[in-house]
Every structure is written in structure tokens, then in C-alpha cells.
Design an enzyme around this catalytic site. Structure first.
Site, PDB file in Angstrom:
ATOM      1  N   LYS A  79       0.771  -1.199   0.126  1.00 63.43           N
ATOM      2  CA  LYS A  79      -0.043   0.013   0.133  1.00 63.43           C
ATOM      3  C   LYS A  79       0.848   1.405  -0.118  1.00 63.43           C
ATOM      4  O   LYS A  79       1.861   1.264   0.599  1.00 63.43           O
ATOM      5  CB  LYS A  79      -0.815  -0.071   1.223  1.00 63.43           C
ATOM      6  CG  LYS A  79      -1.942   1.011   1.337  1.00 63.43           C
ATOM      7  CD  LYS A  79      -3.018   0.983   2.489  1.00 63.43           C
ATOM      8  CE  LYS A  79      -3.791   1.757   2.717  1.00 63.43           C
ATOM      9  NZ  LYS A  79      -4.652   1.677   3.700  1.00 63.43           N
ATOM     10  N   SER A 154      -9.687   1.755   2.712  1.00 62.57           N
ATOM     11  CA  SER A 154      -8.816   2.502   1.783  1.00 62.57           C
ATOM     12  C   SER A 154      -7.751   1.598   1.158  1.00 62.57           C
ATOM     13  O   SER A 154      -7.340   2.192   0.098  1.00 62.57           O
ATOM     14  CB  SER A 154      -8.050   3.676   2.714  1.00 62.57           C
ATOM     15  OG  SER A 154      -7.330   2.841   3.700  1.00 62.57           O
ATOM     16  N   SER A 178      -9.885  -0.788   6.992  1.00 67.32           N
ATOM     17  CA  SER A 178      -9.364  -0.568   5.742  1.00 67.32           C
ATOM     18  C   SER A 178      -8.396  -1.730   4.939  1.00 67.32           C
ATOM     19  O   SER A 178      -8.238  -1.698   3.969  1.00 67.32           O
ATOM     20  CB  SER A 178      -8.350   0.632   5.630  1.00 67.32           C
ATOM     21  OG  SER A 178      -9.109   1.915   5.374  1.00 67.32           O
TER      22      SER A 178
END
Ligand code: GLN
Length: 512
Positions: A79, A154, A178
Site C-alpha cells: 500500500k 482504503s 481498511s
């Protein structure tokens, strides 16, 4: 099955038996990205040269007869809010669009030490604030099961990359859901470890008392492999816990016989789609069929968790994000009259609307005169939510709930910020309590009609139309990821939801 869709566990066997080389496997993942990235857009930055260099190094080491970690040569995606030495790390924010970190996050360091191959940095909602990747400052990632829908967020890019075969394992971060919510929406397995289990050093901070890094994989077993590599105390993160790290794969096959499963009734209440509720209850039946005992439990403070989170998380964020001032790193506004004007123009131009909303909410909640009414009160609610869990875990080994209230929604469908915040009702309490939680696929359902659109309600397992994945959340006691993973593994041994693959846009649903 295509190489890029195999599990890390299977690939580790093939690599060690030299049936495939790390370079071949890496090329398969890179080629897959070439093929699908235009449609899915998982990555902010792809790193094919780095990946091939790392893969060659693994092959060279293996050729000397060296015994390597089971993750050596496995393609991973990170990420883009975790620092990678020399590789741009943007948090999907314009304010960090040019930021190249001078060091690796501890998790990246540990994966590198295990010999993984980094294929790229994945898209997220700006600074991890959101549930769809629509808040990314750059572009929206698409759900591989239906590219008109969101992948969740997210960590949407990390979930989509694993779901579509661009990476075998990926890392996400989870402050309020997330990792788990995008795992649910993309049909993969994702674990948020106990707060303190994994070092946050080098993770760009959103809400420091809630943030935690964890892995995505196609199976609970792969997630266990990845967690074993990244977990453990780190002297660079004082909140990382000095507790021993077990081999999380060791106890996976112990089964669930006699295990006590609690089903918190508040998590199946209003707002959860009927198809999701049915799939979760069917999953509990599967576990009971394997010898577990299940019983309903009440967790009365659940309904206050979301409100408390949306005071605490923005409060912490407003403080953490004060550092983006255009002075030390990141993008600086092009024109300004003096220092204060430079700060405000940089922040005005650099942050997107959701990030600004959080900074304003948080600053307000912390300001004199409001601190007691909002921040302090939210902390008290947090304690009550924790007590609900403490109480439940006196009787149960794990709790089982839906991960998200519904299947993946359409891009642009949720315009009200509050509607988006509700995506995390089932995951947020787990962060407030700092507990481990995992999402894994437990069924499929037809998409739900958008509000105001006429049409039939959701039907589970509608074989003819599009089918979208449903996630099951398994919550464990603090530092008991082993039991969470064991339950997940037992479920996956008995079902094949996790073996379904998206047929990118070929409407007609899941395919083996
Ligand atoms: N969707 C939640 C939020 O917007 C949680 C995000 C996260 O876990 N990083 O804050």
C-alpha cells in the site's frame, strides 16, 4: 490454474522444488498486470525493474543451495502509505506526489529480508481516509468483479491486486476497516492484527492509536505466512508489543472442534443487507458442522462505536497531518506571499476534500471548550466498547460478524460522507478495542439496486447475473491471531468461496 492465481503456499513448494523460478513467477505477475491494469488500476507506482532484480537475486541464492524463507520469490504489492526506500510513496495524495523516502518501513524491511519481490505500490483513499479509493488524489481503483464498482478502501489497490492476480500477497493498513472491508468487497482474505503486533515504523500515520498494518492473501494460510514474516517487536516503534511471535502457520490444522463462537446480535441488525446476513449465518452453520459451538451474544455499546471513531480518528489525524506544510518534504505551492501564505496554499492545493473535512472535524473536537464534550466523551465510549469485547471474550474464543453491510457498491454511488462512514460499522469497534480481525469470502450475492432505483432486492447466489463477494469477519482476543487464522483455515478447507476468481467484466459471475 494460472501461475499468478496460485496461493503463496503452493508457489513456495513449486519454487523450492525448482518447478518454477522466481523470475518466471515474477514475469507472470508482471504480465498479468500489463493485461489487466488498465481496467483495474490497482497501482500508483509499478516497480517491474526492482521486482526482476529481486527475483534474480532469489534465484541466485537458491542456486547456491541456500535454504530460503517460504516467501522468497513471492510477488507482493505494498500500500502506498508505507515507505519504500527510493520508491515514491504518495499516500495517494497530491501533497506527497513527489515524495521519495530515504528508508524502508519495518514491514518492507522484513519482507525484503524474507526475499519477497515488490511489484508495486498500491492505490488508496488519500491518507487512508475512506472506504472506496474514490478519495484517492489520483484515480479510483476498480473492483475486478465488476469494474463499474469500487474495490472498497482504503486499501482498495492492495485488495484488487491480489484478487486479480497482479500480486500473490499484499500489505494494507487498517484504522477502521481498511484491510477487512476491501478484502470483503474483492473476495480475498485480509487480516488486521492486534494493535502492536506489527511495527508501524514507516507507515504514514493517520490515527496512531488505531492504525495497524496487515496482509492480504487468497487464503488464511497465505495470510498466516505473511503475518509470520512481518510481526514482532521493533525498537523503532515503541507501541509494537514485546511479545513472542509464533509461527502462525503451525496451528492452522487444529480444527474448530469445541471452539466457542459468539454471534453479536447488534452486528446483524438494521443496515445489513439480507444477503449478507444469510451468508454469515450459513458460514456459522458450516463452522458448527465442523464441531464448533455457536451462540448469540449482545454487545450493547456497538451502536456508539462509529460516532466515537469519527471523533477520535479525525482528532489524531488533525495532529498527524500538521506536518505537511510544504517545508520539509512533499509538494509546495508554486506561488505565495509569505510563510503563512505558503503553508495555507500548500495545504489548500495539496489535500483533497475528505482529508480537509477530517482535519477540520479533528481540530474542532480538540479545541478548548469542545475537548470535554467530544474528544473526552469519545474516549469514554471507547472504554465501553472495549468492555463489551472483554465481556464477550470471557465466554467465547472468537466472534463472527459480517465484514461490510453489503456487497461492492457502484463508483459514484455514495455521495454523502455519512453513507460512506457507515461502510465500517462492523469493523470500527475492533480497531477501538485493538483486537485482531480477519475478513474472508463466505458467499456471493447479486448487486443491490442503488437507492431510488426500482428493481428486485438482493438475492443470494443468483446464478445468472453478476455475483459479488461477501465477507465474513472473525474477531479474536488480543494477540490471538492464531485462533482467528485457525477458524478461517478450517472454513476454507470446507468451502470454496475463496477459490472463485473474478472473470474481469465477463458478466456472468464467478469462475474457478
Ligand atoms: N473508512 C474508515 C475511514 O475512512 C477507515 C479507514 C481506514 O481503516 N484507514 O476512516
Amino acid at each position: 490454474m494460472a501461475l499468478y492465481y496460485k496461493s503463496a503456499k503452493e508457489l513456495a513448494g513449486m519454487l523450492s522444488r525448482r518447478e518454477v523460478s522466481a523470475v518466471e513467477l515474477t514475469r507472470a505477475a508482471l504480465d498479468r498486470a500489463e493485461q489487466v491494469e488498465e481496467k483495474v488500476k490497482s497501482f500508483v507506482t509499478r516497480t517491474p525493474d526492482l521486482a526482476l532484480a529481486q527475483a534474480e537475486a532469489v534465484d541466485r541464492r537458491r542456486a547456491t543451495g541456500e535454504t530460503l524463507s517460504s516467501l522468497a520469490g513471492i510477488p507482493v504489492a505494498i500500500k502506498d502509505n508505507m515507505n519504500t526506500f527510493g520508491v515514491r510513496t504518495t499516500c495517494s495524495s497530491k501533497i506527497l506526489a513527489n515524495y521519495i523516502p530515504p528508508y524502508d518501513a519495518t514491514v518492507v524491511d522484513r519482507l525484503n529480508a524474507a526475499g519477497t519481490v515488490t511489484v508495486g505500490k498500491t492505490n488508496l483513499d488519500e491518507f487512508a481516509m475512506g472506504s472506496s479509493t474514490e478519495n484517492s488524489g489520483f484515480f479510483t481503483t476498480r473492483n475486478p468483479w465488476d469494474t463499474s464498482r469500487v474495490p472498497g478502501g482504503s486499501s482498495g489497490g492492495s485488495a484488487a491486486a491480489v484478487a486479480v492476480g497482479e500480486a500473490v500477497i499484499s500489505l494494507g493498513s487498517d484504522t477502521g476497516g481498511s484491510i477487512r472491508q476491501p478484502a470483503a468487497l474483492c473476495g480475498v482474505t485480509g487480516l488486521k492484527p492486534t494493535y502492536g503486533r506489527v511495527s508501524r515504523y514507516g507507515l504514514v500515520a493517520f490515527a496512531s492509536s488505531l492504525d495497524q498494518i496487515g496482509p492480504f492473501g487468497r487464503t488464511a494460510e497465505d495470510v498466516a505466512l505473511a503475518l509470520s514474516a512481518i510481526a514482532g517487536h521493533d525498537r523503532l516503534d515503541s507501541t509494537s508489543a514485546p511479545v513472542p511471535v509464533p509461527d502462525f502457520t503451525a496451528g492452522l490444522n487444529r480444527g474448530v472442534k469445541g471452539l466457542k463462537i459468539g454471534i453479536p446480535r447488534e452486528y446483524l441488525a438494521a443496515g445489513i443487507s439480507p444477503a449478507v446476513r444469510e451468508a454469515v449465518l450459513r458460514a456459522v452453520e458450516v463452522l458448527v458442522g465442523l464441531g464448533a459451538e455457536a451462540e448469540e451474544v449482545s454487545m450493547p455499546h456497538t451502536e456508539y462505536a462509529l460516532s466515537a471513531y469519527y471523533v477520535i480518528a479525525p482528532a489524531e489525524a488533525s495532529s498527524n497531518l500538521a506536518r505537511y506544510d510544504g517545508v520539509r518534504y512533499g509538494v509546495r505551492a508554486g506561488e505565495y506571499s509569505d510563510l503563512v501564505d505558503m503553508f495555507s496554499r500548500t495545504r489548500e492545493e495539496g489535500f483533497g476534500p475528505e482529508v480537509k473535512r477530517r482535519i477540520m472535524l479533528g481540530t474542532y473536537a480538540l479545541s478548548s471548550g469542545y475537548y470535554d464534550a467530544y474528544y473526552l466523551k469519545a474516549q469514554k465510549v471507547r472504554t465501553l466498547v472495549n468492555k463489551d469485547f472483554e465481556e464477550a471474550f470471557r465466554r467465547f474464543d472468537v466472534l463472527v460478524t459480517p465484514t461490510a453491510p453489503s456487497v461492492a457498491f457502484g463508483i459514484g454511488q455514495k455521495t454523502d460522507p455519512l453513507a460512506m462512514y457507515l461502510e465500517d460499522v462492523c469493523t470500527i469497534p475492533v480497531n477501538l478495542a485493538g483486537l485482531p480481525g480477519m475478513s474472508l469470502p463466505c458467499g456471493f450475492a447479486a448487486p443491490e439496486p442503488a437507492a431510488g432505483v426500482a428493481g428486485g432486492g438482493p438475492t443470494a447466489g443468483d446464478g445468472n447475473g453478476l455475483r459479488l463477494p461477501i465477507g465474513l469477519q472473525i474477531i479474536g482476543k488480543a494477540f490471538d491471531e492464531e485462533t482467528v487464522l485457525r477458524v478461517g483455515h478450517a472454513f476454507q478447507q470446507a468451502t470454496d468461496y475463496h477459490k472463485q476468481r473474478p472473470a474481469l467484466d465477463a458478466k456472468g459471475g464467478a469462475r474457478q
